[in-house]
Structures are given as structure tokens and as C-alpha cells.
Write an enzyme that holds these catalytic residues in place. Structure first.
Site, PDB file in Angstrom:
ATOM      1  N   ASP A 185       0.839  -1.197   0.000  1.00 12.31           N
ATOM      2  CA  ASP A 185       0.000   0.000   0.000  1.00 12.31           C
ATOM      3  C   ASP A 185       0.875   1.249   0.000  1.00 12.31           C
ATOM      4  O   ASP A 185       1.554   1.532   0.985  1.00 12.31           O
ATOM      5  CB  ASP A 185      -0.893  -0.019   1.238  1.00 12.31           C
ATOM      6  CG  ASP A 185      -1.958   1.066   1.222  1.00 12.31           C
ATOM      7  OD1 ASP A 185      -1.971   1.875   0.275  1.00 12.31           O
ATOM      8  OD2 ASP A 185      -2.764   1.106   2.171  1.00 12.31           O
ATOM      9  N   HIS A 187      -0.508   4.129  -0.130  1.00 14.55           N
ATOM     10  CA  HIS A 187      -1.341   4.990   0.711  1.00 14.55           C
ATOM     11  C   HIS A 187      -1.426   6.426   0.185  1.00 14.55           C
ATOM     12  O   HIS A 187      -1.743   7.353   0.929  1.00 14.55           O
ATOM     13  CB  HIS A 187      -0.793   4.997   2.150  1.00 14.55           C
ATOM     14  CG  HIS A 187      -1.867   5.044   3.192  1.00 14.55           C
ATOM     15  ND1 HIS A 187      -2.074   6.120   4.013  1.00 14.55           N
ATOM     16  CD2 HIS A 187      -2.816   4.137   3.546  1.00 14.55           C
ATOM     17  CE1 HIS A 187      -3.080   5.877   4.837  1.00 14.55           C
ATOM     18  NE2 HIS A 187      -3.548   4.681   4.568  1.00 14.55           N
ATOM     19  N   GLU A 211      -1.234  -0.720  -4.106  1.00 19.68           N
ATOM     20  CA  GLU A 211      -2.436   0.037  -3.767  1.00 19.68           C
ATOM     21  C   GLU A 211      -2.142   1.531  -3.704  1.00 19.68           C
ATOM     22  O   GLU A 211      -1.153   1.945  -3.098  1.00 19.68           O
ATOM     23  CB  GLU A 211      -2.970  -0.449  -2.423  1.00 19.68           C
ATOM     24  CG  GLU A 211      -4.236   0.263  -1.971  1.00 19.68           C
ATOM     25  CD  GLU A 211      -4.793  -0.325  -0.693  1.00 19.68           C
ATOM     26  OE1 GLU A 211      -5.548   0.395  -0.007  1.00 19.68           O
ATOM     27  OE2 GLU A 211      -4.493  -1.487  -0.376  1.00 19.68           O
ATOM     28  N   GLU A 237     -10.459   3.223  -2.150  1.00 18.87           N
ATOM     29  CA  GLU A 237     -10.989   3.535  -0.826  1.00 18.87           C
ATOM     30  C   GLU A 237     -11.444   4.985  -0.716  1.00 18.87           C
ATOM     31  O   GLU A 237     -12.229   5.321   0.163  1.00 18.87           O
ATOM     32  CB  GLU A 237      -9.958   3.228   0.253  1.00 18.87           C
ATOM     33  CG  GLU A 237      -8.742   4.144   0.254  1.00 18.87           C
ATOM     34  CD  GLU A 237      -7.696   3.686   1.254  1.00 18.87           C
ATOM     35  OE1 GLU A 237      -7.707   4.191   2.383  1.00 18.87           O
ATOM     36  OE2 GLU A 237      -6.878   2.819   0.891  1.00 18.87           O
ATOM     37  N   HIS A 287     -12.170  -2.656   0.458  1.00 22.20           N
ATOM     38  CA  HIS A 287     -11.384  -2.013   1.510  1.00 22.20           C
ATOM     39  C   HIS A 287     -12.136  -2.169   2.830  1.00 22.20           C
ATOM     40  O   HIS A 287     -13.320  -1.890   2.910  1.00 22.20           O
ATOM     41  CB  HIS A 287     -11.238  -0.533   1.153  1.00 22.20           C
ATOM     42  CG  HIS A 287     -10.439   0.279   2.111  1.00 22.20           C
ATOM     43  ND1 HIS A 287     -11.017   1.125   3.042  1.00 22.20           N
ATOM     44  CD2 HIS A 287      -9.103   0.401   2.285  1.00 22.20           C
ATOM     45  CE1 HIS A 287     -10.077   1.740   3.725  1.00 22.20           C
ATOM     46  NE2 HIS A 287      -8.907   1.318   3.304  1.00 22.20           N
TER      47      HIS A 287
END
Length: 385
Positions: A185, A187, A211, A237, A287
Site C-alpha cells: 500500500d 497509501h 495500492e 478507498e 477495503h
């Protein structure tokens, strides 16, 4: 036998630790449904959005789930976004739960029946600055997981040199050495000048996915990265409706979508998003670093959507502190307990999750004020968390 007609009599919200917002809908005949409208760090804003939902839904037929969705989405003129959609998500989940309990059916049964009996699950290892990855990965393996997700890195500046990536590579290799498949991730912390480099050096490691290599507000950059590497690109997400996902499908910028059933319109909208993804041959990995009701809704989606490939769960995640973990509010903890790396599809009515209402009300009295940290770079400027 069909139950007698009833109306929505009460809509309550509960802000409970570690960082969740639960929704309870009660019908005039006493039937109850639970949902989750958790929006991490913005619980108070979501709770405020329920004032308008109550004005529109109290006294109405709870069985008309799609009509409530349309009214709450379109009826206030302004629509979309994290706050309004999270509130709608919690309502939608609760209405599916309530309807299922009134008719004695799981939500998946009302949505057309199961396409699978269980779904592969993955768990988090490490925190924002992961360390001792090998031990953490081995611990998850002992729990029965075969896949984990970890953060790629802490804060990164806009530009840098590839040597900054060495630690990322070593952590991934440590987790893989423990026998785990790894999703990484970013992020949204990595900006485009470095994201391309990092994605490229990670390609030989054979990741499950990368991700949010860039924030979803930059679809052109995401498309470029997806064309640069063979690693599957995952995101979603911070997308809140089928209209938000639409351009990513059209651009071919994503291989795995990650709608959050507590942010993206609940079970109703995420089933539609999954169907759109299927038309573009895109996988779904919902998610869910959230609570048991959100996960229960995800499992209803996994039961009915053929392109759901894997499910995130928050068991033991670093956000769950002070004794408040995924199963804390569950009466039957076995329903959300992984078995050999898979989560079974719940067979109970509605979302299939039995909530300890007394415990929820108790913790709501001392409401959390969870906020994500604010990071800064070496020069004092803001860094993405």
C-alpha cells in the site's frame, strides 16, 4: 410468510472505539438492523449527516431499500463525497440487515444467492513504519493467512533517489520469505516523480498488487503507472460511487478496485460498482480496515459478486488498541474468524453479525475522537499520511 407492513421508527448512531460509527435502525414493529458508517477521523461529520437522513426516512417503509438510497443520494441536491456517502452507506447496510431479519434471510439470499462459500482474506502487518516484518508475517501465517498487506513507506518527499527504496524492497522480501503473498500500500504518500520509480523497482518481486500508487485524484498519472508495470494496480478507498469509479474503468488505469462498503454507498452501491468492474474484467478487493458490520457487509458482497477476489480484514490491525478489536462487539465471534486463510460467508439473517447492543451503548457514552496523525517532511512542509 411475509411480515406485516411497518415503518422506520428510529435511526440511532453510536461512536465507539477504536474509530467506528455504528448505525441502528428500528422499525415500528420492533425489528432492528445494524450498519456501519465509519469514516475514520470524521465521525462527528457523518453523524451530523444523519439529521437529514432521519427527516427523509422516518415513517417510511424500510423494505424500500433502493428508494431510500435514491432519495438520500439525490434528494438533498448536493451529493457524493466522503461524509454524505458514508452516512448513506451505514443506512443502507442497516436496512439490508433489518430486512433480512424480518424475512429470516441473509442479505446474499435476497441479492440472488451465493456464488461462493468462502472468500480468501488478508491481514495487515506492521504499521506506518513497518519493522520486524518477518516475525509479523510468520505470525499471520500461524493464524492461517496466506496473504498480507503492508505499507510501502512512511512519508516521502516529492523527489529523491532510488536508494530510498532499498528498505521497501527488503521488507517485502522478508514477508515473502515467511511464505506470504504481499500487497503493498503506497497509501497515496508517494508523488508521481517517485511513484514511477518505486513501482518499477518493485515489479520483479511479484506483488499481489500496488495500492494507491498515486491518489485517485490523479487518474492520468495512475494510467501512466499502470502502463509502465505489470504489477496489478489497486485503488478505490477514496472513491464514493459508481460515477467516481467510472473514469478509472474507461482509462484502464486500475486492475483491482477497493470500494469501501462504509464509504461507497453501502451494499447496494458496491454491488453495482462490482458489476461495472466485471464488465471491464477488473477484480474487486473491498477495503475494510474497519469494524464487524462493515466486514459483514463485505462478505454479503463477496457471496454475490463473482469478481470479488480477496477480502481485507482488520483483525489485530495497529489501529485497534486498548482492547477494542474486530470481534469486540460481536456476540458470535466465530462468524468473522478466519479459517485456513478464508472467511466463511455468514449464514445468519441480514448481515449475519450479532452485535452486543449493551456493549455498544456503554462505549458510546465515552465517545472516541480518533484523528489520523499529521506528518511533516524534513523541511517542515506537510506530508501525506
Amino acid at each position: 410468510m411475509n411480515p406485516a407492513p411497518t415503518t422506520i421508527g428510529k435511526i440511532e448512531t453510536f461512536i465507539v472505539p477504536p474509530r467506528w460509527l455504528f448505525v441502528r435502525v428500528e422499525a415500528a414493529d420492533g425489528a432492528v438492523g445494524w450498519g456501519e458508517a465509519s469514516l475514520e477521523g470524521h465521525g462527528e461529520a457523518v453523524e451530523g449527516a444523519f439529521e437529514a437522513i432521519r427527516d427523509r426516512c422516518l415513517g417510511e417503509d424500510p423494505d424500500r431499500i433502493e428508494d431510500h438510497w435514491q432519495v438520500c443520494y439525490r434528494g438533498g441536491f448536493y451529493r457524493g463525497g466522503a461524509v454524505l456517502m458514508s452516512a448513506l452507506s451505514g443506512l443502507d447496510q442497516a436496512l439490508w440487515d433489518l430486512k433480512g431479519r424480518r424475512y429470516g434471510l441473509p442479505a446474499w439470499q435476497m441479492l440472488g444467492g451465493k456464488v461462493r462459500d468462502r472468500i480468501r482474506a488478508y491481514a495487515w502487518i506492521g504499521g506506518d513504519r513497518p519493522h520486524e516484518i518477518a516475525d509479523a508475517a510468520q505470525g499471520r501465517r500461524q493464524q492461517g493467512f496466506s496473504a498480507v498487506k503492508m505499507n510501502a513507506t512512511a512519508e516521502l518527499d516529492w523527489i529523491g533517489t532510488p536508494r530510498l527504496f532499498d528498505a521497501v524492497i527488503k521488507r517485502v522480501e522478508a514477508a515473502q520469505a515467511a511464505g506470504m503473498d504481499v500487497g503493498l500500500d503506497f497509501h497515496g504518500r508517494v508523488h508521481r516523480p517517485m511513484a514511477k520509480q518505486l513501482a518499477k523497482v518493485l515489479e520483479p518481486l511479484g506483488l499481489l498488487f500496488i495500492e494507491e500508487p498515486l491518489l485517485s485524484e490523479n487518474p492520468e498519472g495512475l494510467q501512466q503507472i499502470s502502463e509502465l508495470v505489470s504489477t496489478p494496480i489497486a485503488l478505490g478507498e477514496r472513491l464514493y460511487s459508481r460515477w467516481d469509479f467510472k473514469p478509472f474503468f474507461e482509462k484502464g488505469a486500475v486492475d483491482i478496485i477497493q470500494p469501501d462498503l462504509s464509504h461507497a454507498g453501502g451494499l447496494s452501491e458496491c454491488r453495482r460498482i462490482a458489476a461495472m468492474a466485471e464488465a471491464f474484467d477488473v477484480a474487486v478487493a473491498p477495503h475494510c480496515p474497519l469494524g464487524p458490520l462493515a466486514l459483514g457487509a463485505c462478505l454479503q458482497l463477496a457471496a454475490t459478486a463473482p469478481n470479488v477476489a480477496i477480502q481485507e480484514m482488520s483483525l489485530g490491525i495497529h489501529y485497534n488498541t486498548d482492547g477494542h478489536d474486530l470481534l469486540t462487539y460481536c456476540r458470535d465471534k466465530s462468524v468473522l474468524t478466519p479459517q485456513d486463510g478464508f472467511l466463511p460467508i455468514p449464514v445468519g439473517a441480514g448481515l449475519g453479525i450479532e452485535i452486543d447492543e449493551e456493549l455498544v451503548r456503554s462505549f458510546d457514552k465515552d465517545r472516541h475522537r480518533w484523528r489520523n496523525p499529521v506528518w511533516r517532511l524534513a523541511d517542515g512542509s506537510f506530508a501525506e499520511w
